[in-house]
Scaffold this motif. Structure first.
Motif, mmCIF file in Angstrom:
data_model
loop_
_atom_site.group_PDB
_atom_site.id
_atom_site.type_symbol
_atom_site.label_atom_id
_atom_site.label_comp_id
_atom_site.label_asym_id
_atom_site.label_seq_id
_atom_site.Cartn_x
_atom_site.Cartn_y
_atom_site.Cartn_z
ATOM 1 N N ALA A 39 -0.248 -8.884 -14.245
ATOM 2 C CA ALA A 39 -0.508 -7.443 -14.167
ATOM 3 C C ALA A 39 -0.319 -6.920 -12.749
ATOM 4 C CB ALA A 39 -1.919 -7.134 -14.665
ATOM 5 N N GLY A 40 -0.928 -7.598 -11.786
ATOM 6 C CA GLY A 40 -0.825 -7.153 -10.405
ATOM 7 C C GLY A 40 0.584 -7.233 -9.867
ATOM 8 N N VAL A 41 1.272 -8.336 -10.151
ATOM 9 C CA VAL A 41 2.637 -8.505 -9.663
ATOM 10 C C VAL A 41 3.575 -7.508 -10.324
ATOM 11 C CG1 VAL A 41 4.629 -10.061 -9.714
ATOM 12 C CG2 VAL A 41 2.408 -10.895 -8.935
ATOM 13 N N SER A 42 3.404 -7.289 -11.627
ATOM 14 C CA SER A 42 4.244 -6.311 -12.328
ATOM 15 C C SER A 42 4.118 -4.933 -11.692
ATOM 16 C CB SER A 42 3.855 -6.243 -13.806
ATOM 17 O OG SER A 42 4.596 -5.253 -14.487
ATOM 18 N N ALA A 43 2.896 -4.525 -11.371
ATOM 19 C CA ALA A 43 2.692 -3.230 -10.713
ATOM 20 C C ALA A 43 3.362 -3.204 -9.346
ATOM 21 C CB ALA A 43 1.201 -2.946 -10.580
ATOM 22 N N ALA A 44 3.233 -4.303 -8.609
ATOM 23 C CA ALA A 44 3.799 -4.369 -7.259
ATOM 24 C C ALA A 44 5.317 -4.244 -7.281
ATOM 25 C CB ALA A 44 3.387 -5.680 -6.592
ATOM 26 N N LEU A 45 5.964 -4.764 -8.302
ATOM 27 C CA LEU A 45 7.418 -4.664 -8.387
ATOM 28 C C LEU A 45 7.867 -3.208 -8.446
ATOM 29 C CD1 LEU A 45 8.224 -7.543 -10.922
ATOM 30 C CD2 LEU A 45 8.337 -7.604 -8.425
ATOM 31 N N TYR A 46 7.077 -2.385 -9.112
ATOM 32 C CA TYR A 46 7.427 -0.963 -9.224
ATOM 33 C C TYR A 46 7.056 -0.180 -7.970
ATOM 34 C CZ TYR A 46 8.677 -1.567 -14.104
ATOM 35 O OH TYR A 46 9.317 -1.954 -15.262
ATOM 36 N N THR A 47 5.883 -0.452 -7.412
ATOM 37 C CA THR A 47 5.474 0.314 -6.223
ATOM 38 C C THR A 47 6.300 -0.065 -4.996
ATOM 39 O OG1 THR A 47 3.702 -1.294 -5.758
ATOM 40 C CG2 THR A 47 3.116 0.660 -7.062
ATOM 41 N N ALA A 48 6.510 -1.350 -4.776
ATOM 42 C CA ALA A 48 7.262 -1.785 -3.596
ATOM 43 C C ALA A 48 8.708 -1.309 -3.651
ATOM 44 C CB ALA A 48 7.200 -3.307 -3.461
ATOM 45 N N ARG A 49 9.338 -1.399 -4.816
ATOM 46 C CA ARG A 49 10.727 -0.970 -4.949
ATOM 47 C C ARG A 49 10.870 0.538 -4.809
ATOM 48 N NH1 ARG A 49 13.024 -1.518 -9.518
ATOM 49 N NH2 ARG A 49 15.155 -1.917 -8.819
ATOM 50 N N ALA A 50 9.771 1.273 -5.005
ATOM 51 C CA ALA A 50 9.790 2.726 -4.840
ATOM 52 C C ALA A 50 9.519 3.143 -3.389
ATOM 53 C CB ALA A 50 8.766 3.369 -5.772
ATOM 54 N N GLY A 51 9.386 2.166 -2.514
ATOM 55 C CA GLY A 51 9.135 2.476 -1.115
ATOM 56 C C GLY A 51 7.683 2.719 -0.784
ATOM 57 N N ILE A 52 6.787 2.338 -1.703
ATOM 58 C CA ILE A 52 5.341 2.489 -1.503
ATOM 59 C C ILE A 52 4.818 1.209 -0.843
ATOM 60 C CG2 ILE A 52 3.122 2.831 -2.647
ATOM 61 C CD1 ILE A 52 5.002 5.252 -2.828
ATOM 62 N N SER A 53 4.146 1.332 0.306
ATOM 63 C CA SER A 53 3.629 0.126 0.969
ATOM 64 C C SER A 53 2.579 -0.534 0.079
ATOM 65 C CB SER A 53 3.037 0.475 2.336
ATOM 66 O OG SER A 53 1.952 1.365 2.228
ATOM 67 N N THR A 54 2.824 -1.791 -0.235
ATOM 68 C CA THR A 54 2.057 -2.494 -1.263
ATOM 69 C C THR A 54 1.500 -3.796 -0.712
ATOM 70 O OG1 THR A 54 3.506 -1.585 -2.985
ATOM 71 C CG2 THR A 54 2.183 -3.523 -3.571
ATOM 72 N N LYS A 55 0.215 -4.020 -0.923
ATOM 73 C CA LYS A 55 -0.423 -5.279 -0.519
ATOM 74 C C LYS A 55 -1.128 -5.894 -1.724
ATOM 75 C CE LYS A 55 -2.333 -5.645 3.524
ATOM 76 N NZ LYS A 55 -1.508 -6.727 4.154
ATOM 77 N N ILE A 56 -0.892 -7.168 -1.945
ATOM 78 C CA ILE A 56 -1.570 -7.929 -2.996
ATOM 79 C C ILE A 56 -2.559 -8.881 -2.344
ATOM 80 C CG2 ILE A 56 -1.303 -9.656 -4.824
ATOM 81 C CD1 ILE A 56 1.500 -8.566 -5.325
ATOM 82 N N ILE A 57 -3.800 -8.898 -2.836
ATOM 83 C CA ILE A 57 -4.794 -9.874 -2.404
ATOM 84 C C ILE A 57 -5.226 -10.680 -3.622
ATOM 85 C CG2 ILE A 57 -7.081 -10.232 -1.403
ATOM 86 C CD1 ILE A 57 -6.782 -7.627 0.082
ATOM 87 N N TYR A 58 -5.150 -11.985 -3.518
ATOM 88 C CA TYR A 58 -5.598 -12.809 -4.642
ATOM 89 C C TYR A 58 -6.246 -14.077 -4.099
ATOM 90 C CZ TYR A 58 -1.789 -16.223 -4.168
ATOM 91 O OH TYR A 58 -0.961 -17.214 -3.715
ATOM 92 N N LYS A 59 -7.156 -14.624 -4.909
ATOM 93 C CA LYS A 59 -7.841 -15.843 -4.484
ATOM 94 C C LYS A 59 -7.198 -17.086 -5.090
ATOM 95 C CE LYS A 59 -12.160 -18.380 -4.399
ATOM 96 N NZ LYS A 59 -13.441 -18.647 -5.053
ATOM 97 N N ASP A 60 -6.905 -17.022 -6.399
ATOM 98 C CA ASP A 60 -6.313 -18.176 -7.064
ATOM 99 C C ASP A 60 -5.427 -17.692 -8.200
ATOM 100 O OD1 ASP A 60 -8.055 -17.561 -9.245
ATOM 101 O OD2 ASP A 60 -9.634 -18.751 -8.305
ATOM 102 N N MET A 61 -4.908 -18.618 -8.965
ATOM 103 C CA MET A 61 -3.968 -18.274 -10.023
ATOM 104 C C MET A 61 -4.638 -17.877 -11.328
ATOM 105 S SD MET A 61 -0.963 -21.077 -9.473
ATOM 106 C CE MET A 61 -0.107 -21.250 -7.914
ATOM 107 N N GLY A 62 -5.955 -17.928 -11.386
ATOM 108 C CA GLY A 62 -6.667 -17.460 -12.566
ATOM 109 C C GLY A 62 -6.458 -18.327 -13.791
ATOM 110 N N ALA A 63 -6.530 -17.683 -14.963
ATOM 111 C CA ALA A 63 -6.484 -18.413 -16.230
ATOM 112 C C ALA A 63 -5.167 -19.137 -16.448
ATOM 113 C CB ALA A 63 -6.742 -17.444 -17.389
ATOM 114 N N LEU A 64 -4.083 -18.635 -15.873
ATOM 115 C CA LEU A 64 -2.779 -19.278 -16.083
ATOM 116 C C LEU A 64 -2.694 -20.669 -15.467
ATOM 117 C CD1 LEU A 64 -0.084 -16.471 -15.791
ATOM 118 C CD2 LEU A 64 -0.584 -17.914 -17.754
#
Length: 288
Positions: free
Chosen positions: A12-37
């Motif tokens: 979910a987070g990465v999918s959103a980042a692909l759209y915001t970053a490619r639109a020229g919106i400064s995007t930062k992702i913070i994560y602790k671990d890989m979660g359920a996957l």
């Protein structure tokens, strides 16, 4: 200050980042671990990835987000606040750093299961709280406890210390992951039962009954539901309530993926992330 800060490095987070970053919106992702996957040996029900492992899928997604311009940080989020002024923005604190952003997307996956302690659910909202920032005021001059054994538990305890008469850390038999300061009482015994009448009155430890007026749940790391509550966002059944654009009731705050109602699938997380990403771009362009 980032235009958007995304808490969670999953689909979910990465999918959103692909759209915001490619639109020229400064995007930062913070994560602790890989979660359920992390536990997925094979993923066969997501488009174009037959037999891929969960960890590999996460790594590929993060690499793609970085490729299109998103900044990625590893860290455990322990506190978020919304600041109001000429321009509203969010402050996010991790164990080792702090960040600011104009908008915020919660995409940390679903909350972890609660421990099976008799009485815990019965007094939820009746002396048991999931947000010290929200409810500390109601326990001014009272004895309270925090259930947890990590940095998240310490963060919640710090919110309580200036107001409560006493704050006790209950690890429920777990070894503490950090060193708790001396102003906090540390009890490592297992909790046999949560006690009360119309409201919580104490906990039955292995060695004695500990009278308390409030118990704050801070297990593991702060999930999306806990973080949303701190900002006043609507939640239900351990999920964050969103509209058709994945917006919460808090302006500038979105949620996507397993932390929202509905099926818990990668396809849904990617879909909601795409909606969130495009809507955040639209929102930021409208407020400029």
């Amino acid at each position: 200050m980032a235009d958007v800060l995304i808490i969670g490095g999953g689909p979910a987070g990465v999918s959103a980042a692909l759209y915001t970053a490619r639109a020229g919106i400064s995007t930062k992702i913070i994560y602790k671990d890989m979660g359920a996957l992390t536990k997925a040996e094979k993923v066969d029900n997501f488009y174009g990835t037959p037999g891929i492992t969960g960890p590999d899928l996460i790594k590929m997604g993060l690499a793609q987000a970085e490729y299109v311009g998103a900044e990625i940080e590893i860290g455990e989020v322990v506190k978020i606040q919304q600041q109001f002024g000429e321009k509203t923005y969010f402050e996010v604190e991790t164990v080792n750093a702090s960040y600011t952003a104009r908008t915020l997307l919660l995409a940390t996956g679903s909350s972890r299961a609660m421990p099976k302690i008799p009485g815990l659910e019965a007094y939820d909202g009746k002396g048991i709280s999931h947000c010290a920032l929200c409810d500390a005021f109601f326990y001014k001059g009272k004895d309270v406890a925090v259930l947890g054994h990590s940095q998240y538990a310490l963060s919640e305890a710090k919110e309580l210390l200036p107001l409560a008469k006493s704050v006790t850390i209950l690890t429920n038999g777990n070894d503490p992951e950090i060193d708790f300061p001396p102003e906090l009482t540390l009890r490592k015994e297992k909790i046999n039962e949560v006690l009360g009448e119309t409201r919580l009155t104490g906990v039955n430890l292995e060695s004695e009954i500990l009278p308390i007026d409030g118990l704050f749940i801070a297990l593991g790391t702060a999930g999306a539901t806990a973080l949303a509550r701190k900002l006043g966002a609507f939640t239900e059944n351990n999920t964050v309530i969103i509209d058709e654009n994945t917006r919460t009731n808090i302006p500038g705050l979105w949620a996507a993926g397993d932390c929202t109602p509905g099926m818990k699938q990668i396809a849904k997380a990617v879909y909601q992330g795409a909606i969130a990403g495009t809507d955040i771009v639209r929102f930021l362009r409208e407020v400029n």
